[in-house]
Design a protein around this motif. Structure first.
Motif, mmCIF file in Angstrom:
data_model
loop_
_atom_site.group_PDB
_atom_site.id
_atom_site.type_symbol
_atom_site.label_atom_id
_atom_site.label_comp_id
_atom_site.label_asym_id
_atom_site.label_seq_id
_atom_site.Cartn_x
_atom_site.Cartn_y
_atom_site.Cartn_z
ATOM 1 N N ARG A 4 0.824 -1.199 0.000
ATOM 2 C CA ARG A 4 0.000 0.000 0.000
ATOM 3 C C ARG A 4 0.860 1.252 0.000
ATOM 4 N NH1 ARG A 4 -5.238 1.030 1.022
ATOM 5 N NH2 ARG A 4 -5.663 3.228 0.694
ATOM 6 N N TYR A 132 -8.008 12.520 -0.682
ATOM 7 C CA TYR A 132 -8.816 12.040 0.435
ATOM 8 C C TYR A 132 -8.809 13.086 1.560
ATOM 9 C CZ TYR A 132 -9.284 7.127 -1.120
ATOM 10 O OH TYR A 132 -9.621 5.965 -1.778
ATOM 11 N N TYR A 153 -8.461 3.366 -3.979
ATOM 12 C CA TYR A 153 -7.834 2.058 -3.797
ATOM 13 C C TYR A 153 -8.893 1.031 -3.396
ATOM 14 C CZ TYR A 153 -3.429 4.584 -3.772
ATOM 15 O OH TYR A 153 -2.378 5.381 -4.112
ATOM 16 N N ASP A 156 -11.178 0.678 -0.011
ATOM 17 C CA ASP A 156 -11.333 1.911 0.765
ATOM 18 C C ASP A 156 -12.806 2.276 0.884
ATOM 19 O OD1 ASP A 156 -8.653 2.106 1.091
ATOM 20 O OD2 ASP A 156 -8.367 3.852 -0.203
ATOM 21 N N PRO A 229 -12.916 9.850 3.697
ATOM 22 C CA PRO A 229 -12.620 8.428 3.815
ATOM 23 C C PRO A 229 -12.699 7.945 5.261
ATOM 24 C CG PRO A 229 -10.578 9.631 3.717
ATOM 25 C CD PRO A 229 -11.682 10.664 3.656
ATOM 26 N N GLN A 235 -3.378 1.754 7.028
ATOM 27 C CA GLN A 235 -3.536 2.615 5.872
ATOM 28 C C GLN A 235 -2.505 3.741 5.871
ATOM 29 O OE1 GLN A 235 -7.517 3.985 5.356
ATOM 30 N NE2 GLN A 235 -7.172 4.662 3.263
ATOM 31 N N ILE A 237 -1.825 7.323 3.790
ATOM 32 C CA ILE A 237 -2.414 8.297 2.878
ATOM 33 C C ILE A 237 -1.428 9.424 2.660
ATOM 34 C CG2 ILE A 237 -4.187 10.087 2.662
ATOM 35 C CD1 ILE A 237 -6.149 8.204 3.917
#
Length: 326
Positions: A4, A132, A153, A156, A229, A235, A237
């Protein structure tokens, strides 16, 4: 988590690599501008360069598609590669989100083929980009609609919100294959459809398009558009904060879940605020690298990342969420 992180870095990363960077753009194919679609033909062994027309701090999603070859896009600021994608996510298209932070008039988009012996037709487009957690306040006058794009993605969970006091809101979400969802609030009492909302789990990695519209004959008035989100374990970002900007994220977890949240900036001179709100939790730290360690008393919270210090500050940041066990 590593995959990721690689994916996020590949999309909106300032690579600062000089490998393959041209020193001149004498063979310019044309100019690409915001909300514009254009096309070209790539000869085998060649690279085509397009001049990019954009405003300072403008956010954009740039997309390339070819049915004839595996397309590679690279954005240069002067001779430095600042963003690139070769559709390595298993998509047909190459695409990335970027922000034009340098001096204008010096951005070029290189179109090439992964296999240099390939050739064929291709299409390019550039749309206003959203990150996001971002909120957009905008006013449109006598337009058919407004379009935005973001990179999503698989897996999500996001919420798109559209609010206007001036028109009945209609919100649509599309990918390159067609419509995914739409909300026109037609079930609400006539005259009060000022909000539209779409809740969605992203079905696959790729670019998604947001359509802002109204039930009237034209889009006429001010509106607020948000992409919110819900963060999950592991995660990562990456986003860009404009001057005086703030990004807001939703976080869900079991009561008594222990979270470790970090945010870091792209430069030691940039200061960030990392704030968590909700149900009795109100914690804040400031610095170019900030972290919060807390236990959720309730399952529903909001996280805000914003710039602190000079109101003209802007720049990239990275947010990471971990769930900890004692």
């Amino acid at each position: 988590m590593c995959s990721r992180l690689f994916a996020v870095t590949a999309i909106a990363v300032f690579v600062f690599s000089l490998l393959g960077a041209p020193t001149t753009f004498a063979q310019e194919a044309g100019v690409i501008s915001m909300n514009e679609n254009t096309s070209g033909f790539l000869e085998a062994g060649e690279v085509e360069y397009w001049s990019v027309s954009a405003s300072a701090l403008e956010q954009a999603v740039i997309i390339g598609h070819s049915a004839d070859f595996d397309i590679v896009l690279t954005l240069y600021h002067n001779d430095i590669s600042v963003a690139s994608d070769d559709d390595g996510f298993g998509e047909l298209d190459a695409a990335f989100i970027t922000v034009f932070t340098g001096s204008l008039g010096n951005y070029y988009l290189a179109v090439s083929a992964f296999d240099s012996s390939s050739s064929g037709a291709y299409e390019l487009s550039m749309q206003p980009g959203l990150f996001y957690g971002q909120h957009i306040n905008h006013t449109s006058r006598n337009r058919t609609n407004d379009n935005y794009a973001f990179y999503g993605y698989e897996g999500d969970q996001i919420t798109l919100l559209l609010h206007s006091d001036d028109f009945d809101a209609v919100l649509g979400l599309y990918n390159r294959y067609g419509q995914i969802a739409v909300d026109d609030n037609s079930w609400v009492e006539a005259g009060s459809q000022t909000d539209a909302r779409i809740d969605l789990v992203i079905p696959a990695n790729g670019v998604y398009f947001i359509d802002v519209n109204s039930t009237g004959t034209a889009l006429n008035g001010s509106y607020l558009l948000s992409i919110w989100p819900t963060l999950h374990q592991g995660q990562v970002i990456r986003g860009f904060l404009p001057p005086q900007g703030a990004h807001v994220f939703h976080i869900m977890g079991q009561s008594n879940t222990r979270l470790y949240i970090t945010a870091s900036s792209d430069t030691q001179y940039r200061m960030l605020d990392l704030i968590i709100y909700g149900h009795g939790v109100n914690d804040e730290q400031t610095g170019d690298y900030v972290r919060l360690d807390l236990t959720l008393p309730y399952p529903d919270h909001s996280i805000e990342v914003r710039a602190s210090g000079n109101s003209s500050d802007s720049g990239w940041y990275e947010l990471t969420v971990f769930t900890l066990t004692d």
